[in-house]
Design a protein around this motif. Sequence first.
Motif, mmCIF file in Angstrom:
data_model
loop_
_atom_site.group_PDB
_atom_site.id
_atom_site.type_symbol
_atom_site.label_atom_id
_atom_site.label_comp_id
_atom_site.label_asym_id
_atom_site.label_seq_id
_atom_site.Cartn_x
_atom_site.Cartn_y
_atom_site.Cartn_z
ATOM 1 N N THR A 30 -0.925 6.419 10.580
ATOM 2 C CA THR A 30 -2.262 6.524 9.997
ATOM 3 C C THR A 30 -3.147 5.387 10.501
ATOM 4 O OG1 THR A 30 -1.367 7.531 7.989
ATOM 5 C CG2 THR A 30 -3.575 6.591 7.842
ATOM 6 N N GLU A 31 -4.381 5.722 10.887
ATOM 7 C CA GLU A 31 -5.301 4.684 11.346
ATOM 8 C C GLU A 31 -5.627 3.732 10.204
ATOM 9 O OE1 GLU A 31 -9.929 4.233 12.877
ATOM 10 O OE2 GLU A 31 -8.896 6.162 13.143
ATOM 11 N N ILE A 32 -5.525 2.435 10.482
ATOM 12 C CA ILE A 32 -5.812 1.447 9.434
ATOM 13 C C ILE A 32 -6.978 0.539 9.790
ATOM 14 C CG2 ILE A 32 -3.461 1.434 8.526
ATOM 15 C CD1 ILE A 32 -3.034 -1.226 10.084
ATOM 16 N N ASP A 33 -7.299 0.401 11.093
ATOM 17 C CA ASP A 33 -8.366 -0.529 11.451
ATOM 18 C C ASP A 33 -8.647 -0.418 12.946
ATOM 19 O OD1 ASP A 33 -10.294 -2.450 11.119
ATOM 20 O OD2 ASP A 33 -8.929 -4.006 10.357
ATOM 21 N N THR A 34 -9.654 -1.168 13.403
ATOM 22 C CA THR A 34 -9.943 -1.281 14.833
ATOM 23 C C THR A 34 -10.019 -2.758 15.204
ATOM 24 O OG1 THR A 34 -12.334 -1.203 14.457
ATOM 25 C CG2 THR A 34 -11.212 0.895 14.901
ATOM 26 N N ALA A 35 -9.874 -3.027 16.494
ATOM 27 C CA ALA A 35 -9.953 -4.405 16.990
ATOM 28 C C ALA A 35 -10.680 -4.405 18.322
ATOM 29 C CB ALA A 35 -8.556 -4.991 17.147
ATOM 30 N N THR A 36 -11.433 -5.459 18.591
ATOM 31 C CA THR A 36 -12.160 -5.557 19.857
ATOM 32 C C THR A 36 -11.389 -6.352 20.905
ATOM 33 O OG1 THR A 36 -13.354 -7.483 19.006
ATOM 34 C CG2 THR A 36 -14.413 -5.319 18.756
ATOM 35 N N THR A 37 -10.297 -6.986 20.494
ATOM 36 C CA THR A 37 -9.427 -7.693 21.441
ATOM 37 C C THR A 37 -8.036 -7.076 21.376
ATOM 38 O OG1 THR A 37 -8.685 -9.355 19.831
ATOM 39 C CG2 THR A 37 -10.739 -9.812 21.034
ATOM 40 N N ASN A 38 -7.129 -7.598 22.208
ATOM 41 C CA ASN A 38 -5.786 -7.023 22.268
ATOM 42 C C ASN A 38 -4.806 -7.713 21.322
ATOM 43 O OD1 ASN A 38 -5.915 -9.344 23.882
ATOM 44 N ND2 ASN A 38 -4.116 -8.708 25.078
ATOM 45 N N THR A 39 -5.342 -8.240 20.214
ATOM 46 C CA THR A 39 -4.512 -8.870 19.185
ATOM 47 C C THR A 39 -5.019 -8.447 17.812
ATOM 48 O OG1 THR A 39 -4.058 -10.802 20.566
ATOM 49 C CG2 THR A 39 -3.700 -11.050 18.206
ATOM 50 N N TYR A 40 -4.069 -8.229 16.884
ATOM 51 C CA TYR A 40 -4.460 -7.821 15.535
ATOM 52 C C TYR A 40 -3.407 -8.306 14.547
ATOM 53 C CZ TYR A 40 -5.634 -4.851 11.540
ATOM 54 O OH TYR A 40 -5.974 -4.396 10.292
ATOM 55 N N VAL A 41 -3.870 -8.753 13.356
ATOM 56 C CA VAL A 41 -2.966 -9.188 12.294
ATOM 57 C C VAL A 41 -3.140 -8.257 11.098
ATOM 58 C CG1 VAL A 41 -2.289 -11.050 10.736
ATOM 59 C CG2 VAL A 41 -3.084 -11.591 13.054
ATOM 60 N N ASP A 42 -2.045 -7.613 10.711
ATOM 61 C CA ASP A 42 -2.053 -6.727 9.543
ATOM 62 C C ASP A 42 -1.576 -7.521 8.336
ATOM 63 O OD1 ASP A 42 -2.043 -4.650 7.762
ATOM 64 O OD2 ASP A 42 -0.274 -3.649 8.618
ATOM 65 N N THR A 43 -2.510 -7.848 7.448
ATOM 66 C CA THR A 43 -2.167 -8.644 6.262
ATOM 67 C C THR A 43 -1.898 -7.785 5.036
ATOM 68 O OG1 THR A 43 -4.518 -8.882 5.736
ATOM 69 C CG2 THR A 43 -3.516 -10.606 7.098
ATOM 70 N N ASP A 44 -2.148 -6.501 5.143
ATOM 71 C CA ASP A 44 -1.954 -5.613 3.988
ATOM 72 C C ASP A 44 -0.537 -5.042 4.024
ATOM 73 O OD1 ASP A 44 -2.399 -4.086 1.755
ATOM 74 O OD2 ASP A 44 -3.460 -2.491 2.847
ATOM 75 N N THR A 45 0.429 -5.881 3.858
ATOM 76 C CA THR A 45 1.830 -5.463 3.941
ATOM 77 C C THR A 45 2.608 -5.933 2.709
ATOM 78 O OG1 THR A 45 2.393 -7.475 5.168
ATOM 79 C CG2 THR A 45 1.828 -5.505 6.458
ATOM 80 N N GLU A 46 3.750 -5.306 2.508
ATOM 81 C CA GLU A 46 4.662 -5.683 1.425
ATOM 82 C C GLU A 46 5.848 -6.447 2.018
ATOM 83 O OE1 GLU A 46 4.020 -5.145 -1.718
ATOM 84 O OE2 GLU A 46 2.233 -3.892 -1.395
ATOM 85 N N VAL A 47 6.466 -7.267 1.207
ATOM 86 C CA VAL A 47 7.629 -8.025 1.686
ATOM 87 C C VAL A 47 8.818 -7.094 1.854
ATOM 88 C CG1 VAL A 47 6.829 -10.169 0.634
ATOM 89 C CG2 VAL A 47 8.320 -8.627 -0.680
ATOM 90 N N ALA A 48 9.685 -7.466 2.792
ATOM 91 C CA ALA A 48 10.938 -6.746 3.034
ATOM 92 C C ALA A 48 10.710 -5.240 3.207
ATOM 93 C CB ALA A 48 11.932 -7.012 1.903
ATOM 94 N N THR A 49 9.686 -4.901 3.979
ATOM 95 C CA THR A 49 9.343 -3.494 4.207
ATOM 96 C C THR A 49 9.237 -3.240 5.707
ATOM 97 O OG1 THR A 49 8.104 -3.429 2.128
ATOM 98 C CG2 THR A 49 7.677 -1.667 3.723
ATOM 99 N N THR A 50 9.725 -2.089 6.132
ATOM 100 C CA THR A 50 9.671 -1.740 7.553
ATOM 101 C C THR A 50 8.424 -0.895 7.836
ATOM 102 O OG1 THR A 50 12.079 -1.789 7.758
ATOM 103 C CG2 THR A 50 10.851 -0.571 9.451
ATOM 104 N N TYR A 51 7.709 -1.264 8.893
ATOM 105 C CA TYR A 51 6.490 -0.554 9.295
ATOM 106 C C TYR A 51 6.590 -0.141 10.767
ATOM 107 C CZ TYR A 51 4.454 -2.523 5.028
ATOM 108 O OH TYR A 51 4.201 -2.874 3.719
ATOM 109 N N ARG A 52 5.902 0.955 11.084
ATOM 110 C CA ARG A 52 5.806 1.427 12.471
ATOM 111 C C ARG A 52 4.349 1.299 12.928
ATOM 112 N NH1 ARG A 52 5.921 6.376 12.456
ATOM 113 N NH2 ARG A 52 6.016 6.779 10.212
ATOM 114 N N TYR A 53 4.143 0.743 14.114
ATOM 115 C CA TYR A 53 2.786 0.519 14.617
ATOM 116 C C TYR A 53 2.601 1.169 15.995
ATOM 117 C CZ TYR A 53 2.190 -3.029 10.979
ATOM 118 O OH TYR A 53 2.093 -3.683 9.774
ATOM 119 N N SER A 54 1.369 1.622 16.231
ATOM 120 C CA SER A 54 0.960 2.083 17.562
ATOM 121 C C SER A 54 -0.518 1.765 17.728
ATOM 122 C CB SER A 54 1.218 3.584 17.753
ATOM 123 O OG SER A 54 0.487 4.338 16.804
ATOM 124 N N VAL A 55 -1.001 1.789 18.975
ATOM 125 C CA VAL A 55 -2.389 1.425 19.280
ATOM 126 C C VAL A 55 -2.953 2.418 20.291
ATOM 127 C CG1 VAL A 55 -3.918 -0.376 20.172
ATOM 128 C CG2 VAL A 55 -1.861 -1.008 18.895
#
Length: 253
Positions: A206-231
Motif C-alpha cells: 500500500t502506498e504510504i508516502d512520496t519522497a524527492t530523494t532516494n532515502t526515506y524513513v518510515d516512523t509509523d511502525t510498531e515494535v517487533a513487527t515485520t514489514y515489506r517495502y517497495s519503491v
Amino acid sequence: MPRTTARRVLSCHAAEKSDTNLPPGGFTRGTVDSALASPGFPLLGSVLRSPVSHSPVFQTPMRFLILFLLALTAIPAFSQAPSVPTNVVATATSGTAVTVTWTASTNTGAGSVTYRVFRNGTQTGSDTSNVTFSDTGLTAGQTYSYTVSASNTSGTSSQSVAATVTTPNTPATPTGLRAVAGTNGVVLNWNSVSGVTEYVIYRNGTEIDTATTNTYVDTDTEVATTYRYSVASSNSSGDSSKSAEVSVTTKGD
C-alpha cells in the motif's frame, strides 16, 4: 343567342377551365408540387397531372395518394446514418493513458447517436454517447492510431480520419532497495533514477508516502513487527513498476 345566355355559357366554360387547374384531393398547389417531387414516382406524378385526377370519382383516392407521397418524401430525413465524426484528436495524458476527443456527428437521422472508438483498427472500450474517450492500460513509448465512427438505428458511418499519438516513456524502476530497522523506525534507501520528480513508497503493498530523494524513513511502525517495502519512480509521464520488495523486522522493546 341572347347576350345573357352567351355570357352564362362563357362563364361556365371559364369555370370548367379553372376547375381543371385546381389540385386534386382538395390540396393546395404547393402541397401537390411537393408530392410530385417525390423521387422514384414519375408514373404517379403523371397521373396527378392528368385531367382524370380532377374527376369527383378520383378525389378521395387522390387525397390518399398525395398523403402517401408526402410521407415518402419525409422518410429520407429519418433514415440516414450519422455523418463521419471530424476533428479527432488523441492526447497522451500519461505513459499508459490517452484521451480521444472529436466533433459530434450531424445528420443524426433516427435515434440517438453513439460513437465507437478504434485503436489501431480494433474497437477499444464500449460504445459511448460522449464525444470524449479515455483509453488506459497502454504501453509507454508506443505509437497508437485512433479513429471514430458514429451509429444510430439507421446505420453506421465510416471511420474518421485517424489521429496518432505516442505515449511518453515512464521512468525506470528503482533498484538496490535496502531497508534497515533503526531506533526511530525503518530507514529505506535505493539507487537514484534519472528523470524522476518523486519516488512512491509502498509498505505491505500500500502506498504510504512520496519522497524527492532516494532515502526515506518510515516512523509509523510498531515494535517487533515485520514489514515489506517497495519503491516506484514517478514523473509527468506516470509511474514505473514497483521495485523488488524487501522485508525488515523492527526492533523489540
